[in-house]
Design a protein around this motif. Structure first.
Motif, short mmCIF file in Angstrom:
data_model
loop_
_atom_site.label_atom_id
_atom_site.label_comp_id
_atom_site.label_asym_id
_atom_site.label_seq_id
_atom_site.Cartn_x
_atom_site.Cartn_y
_atom_site.Cartn_z
N TYR A 192 1.31 -14.14 44.69
CA TYR A 192 2.04 -13.53 43.58
C TYR A 192 3.32 -14.27 43.21
O TYR A 192 4.13 -13.75 42.43
CB TYR A 192 2.35 -12.07 43.90
CG TYR A 192 1.12 -11.29 44.32
CD1 TYR A 192 0.06 -11.13 43.45
CD2 TYR A 192 1.01 -10.79 45.61
CE1 TYR A 192 -1.09 -10.47 43.84
CE2 TYR A 192 -0.13 -10.11 46.01
CZ TYR A 192 -1.18 -9.96 45.13
OH TYR A 192 -2.31 -9.30 45.53
N TYR A 239 2.30 -2.88 44.48
CA TYR A 239 3.59 -3.49 44.87
C TYR A 239 4.69 -2.44 44.90
O TYR A 239 5.50 -2.39 45.83
CB TYR A 239 3.94 -4.62 43.90
CG TYR A 239 5.18 -5.38 44.29
CD1 TYR A 239 5.16 -6.27 45.36
CD2 TYR A 239 6.38 -5.20 43.61
CE1 TYR A 239 6.31 -6.97 45.73
CE2 TYR A 239 7.53 -5.89 43.98
CZ TYR A 239 7.48 -6.78 45.04
OH TYR A 239 8.62 -7.45 45.41
N ILE A 244 1.44 -3.66 48.78
CA ILE A 244 1.67 -5.11 48.76
C ILE A 244 3.11 -5.31 49.19
O ILE A 244 4.03 -4.77 48.57
CB ILE A 244 1.44 -5.71 47.36
CG1 ILE A 244 -0.03 -5.58 46.95
CG2 ILE A 244 1.87 -7.17 47.32
CD1 ILE A 244 -0.32 -6.06 45.53
N ARG A 246 6.95 -6.49 49.85
CA ARG A 246 7.95 -7.01 48.92
C ARG A 246 7.98 -8.54 48.89
O ARG A 246 8.15 -9.16 47.84
CB ARG A 246 9.33 -6.48 49.29
CG ARG A 246 9.51 -5.00 49.01
CD ARG A 246 9.61 -4.75 47.50
NE ARG A 246 9.68 -3.31 47.21
CZ ARG A 246 8.64 -2.57 46.86
NH1 ARG A 246 7.43 -3.11 46.80
NH2 ARG A 246 8.76 -1.29 46.60
N ILE A 399 4.88 -7.07 37.87
CA ILE A 399 4.76 -6.74 39.28
C ILE A 399 6.13 -6.40 39.87
O ILE A 399 6.28 -5.44 40.64
CB ILE A 399 4.10 -7.89 40.05
CG1 ILE A 399 2.62 -8.00 39.67
CG2 ILE A 399 4.22 -7.69 41.57
CD1 ILE A 399 1.93 -9.25 40.18
N ARG A 400 7.14 -7.13 39.47
CA ARG A 400 8.49 -6.90 39.98
C ARG A 400 9.19 -5.71 39.30
O ARG A 400 10.32 -5.37 39.66
CB ARG A 400 9.34 -8.16 39.80
CG ARG A 400 8.97 -9.27 40.77
CD ARG A 400 9.73 -10.57 40.43
NE ARG A 400 11.17 -10.35 40.40
CZ ARG A 400 11.99 -10.46 41.44
NH1 ARG A 400 11.49 -10.77 42.62
NH2 ARG A 400 13.28 -10.27 41.32
#
Length: 421
Positions: A192, A239, A244, A246, A399-400
């Protein structure tokens, strides 16, 4: 007055560039019909042969083909430099690069520019024994422009000391993450970091959910479908929930492997290369404690992004008949077995995966075959560099938590539309 002169100059530059491009397309279209019977020495071009796979094969060919010897032109290790080198030689209509290895994601670009010899008619190759997704990845439109040389499919690695059987679906995988938390380790990770591997992982999530990034025409964005959004949302949710870890937003293939190999992950998405490394290294905390399965999907087997490389004939080659025979040599069973045994490279032939002796040596082969049979190529488009940048940048932001999935998808769509306009 000065502005008018600048405008005229700019218009002249655009017209000249367009004229040169048109001339190049016409020259390539003519070259497609030239030298189909040409025989003689050829040059084979690919990146660094780090595993010493290609040189023994070329020696074998040269020993039985006097007058049609192959010379190996070795490029750098870096894909960007390999791509630039090929572009420069194709643009100059260089006849010296007869047979070239092209990454799957370059095939459409080079075919659209007319640089690859179509493999049809007298230049056709037998694809009956080849895995269909590998053939799809060598086509542009309905035409085959390259021969699949080596493939790759993602595998789900799982800890057999923590999991008694692999999850059949993505939801089942996520439901088991409590066992990872109980063990004090991460549950699942792929790749990722903001690089090509993120495009691979995002594409897998999208296609597994039933969506796609770009249409069959290689131009029309399709990323804004409900299915595609749901696929990307599954990564975002995992996430955000901590399923998932960090740190996974910094992971490329090796960081993921090291996390799993050190015992810090329960599930891992990675390529087959990691299998022997994790079983063979004395420092591996998971040697003998893991197995592999296909990627889990929505209701069953998921869709890996197809990996690998194709091998193509330069449309300007003077010795296309020899080049054609060399492509057939690259895809025969003996050569494909050598790619596997010497370089740990995934074969493109179905019959190699069914060989009992090879399965005994490489237990993951049946699973890898299933992965490749269900694989989907990354977007097949002449504008791939722009497409992958858009996917990487926006999937990473989603994702973040820096963008919503809806905003990320809208931005990917806009970038694809701009690239194809």
């Amino acid at each position: 007055m000065r502005r008018g002169a600048i405008a005229l100059l700019a218009a002249g530059i655009v017209l000249a560039a367009t004229s040169c491009a048109d001339q190049g397309i016409r020259a390539a279209a003519q070259a497609e019909h030239d030298n189909l019977d040409g025989r003689g020495p050829i040059t084979y071009v690919q990146g660094k042969d780090n595993s010493n796979v290609i040189r023994p094969l070329i020696d074998e060919w040269n020993a039985t083909h006097p007058g049609e010897e192959v010379v190996f032109e070795e490029q750098s290790n870096k894909p960007d430099q390999q791509h630039e080198d090929l572009v420069q030689h194709f643009q100059s209509r260089d006849t010296g690069y007869d047979v070239t290895v092209v990454d799957l994601i370059w095939t459409a670009e080079f075919a659209a520019r007319g640089w690859l010899q179509p493999l049809k008619g007298p230049m056709g190759i037998d694809t009956d024994e080849l895995l269909e997704p590998t053939v799809t990845g060598a086509r542009y439109g309905d035409i085959l422009y390259a021969a699949p040389q080596v493939s790759d499919g993602a595998l789900l690695y799982y800890r057999t000391d923590l999991v008694d059987h692999p999850p059949a679906t993505w939801d089942e995988l996520i439901a088991r993450c409590g066992a990872a938390r109980d063990a004090g380790i991460g549950c699942y990770a792929g790749q990722y970091a903001k690089y090509e591997g993120l495009t691979v992982n995002a594409a897998e999530a999208v296609t597994t959910a039933g969506g796609s990034i770009i249409g069959a025409d290689g131009v029309t964005p399709t990323i804004d479908s409900p299915e595609a959004k749901a696929g990307l949302q599954s990564l975002v949710d995992a996430y955000r929930n901590g399923d998932i870890p960090r740190e996974a937003v910094t992971f490329q293939e090796e960081q993921t492997r090291q996390a799993f190999q050190s015992g810090n992950l329960m599930f891992m998405r990675n390529w087959p290369y990691a299998y022997s490394l994790m079983n063979g290294q004395g420092s591996s905390a998971v040697a003998g404690k893991f197995a592999v399965a296909p990627l889990p999907g929505k209701t069953g087997t998921g869709s890996s992004s197809l990996g690998g490389h194709n091998v193509a004939i330069n449309v300007y080659s003077m010795h296309k008949a020899t080049a054609h025979d060399f492509l057939a040599f690259m895809t025969n069973k003996k050569t494909q077995e050598f790619f596997l045994s010497r370089g740990s490279l995934a074969p493109v032939r179905a019959d190699v995966y069914d060989d009992p002796e090879l399965i005994a040596r490489y237990p993951y082969l049946p699973t890898l075959k299933t992965s490749i049979q269900n694989a989907v190529p990354r977007p097949i488009t002449p504008f791939y560099p722009a497409v992958t940048r858009a996917v990487q940048n926006n999937a990473y932001a989603a994702i973040r938590g820096e963008k919503t999935v809806d905003q990320a998808v809208a931005d990917i769509r806009s970038a694809i539309a701009a690239a194809g306009s």
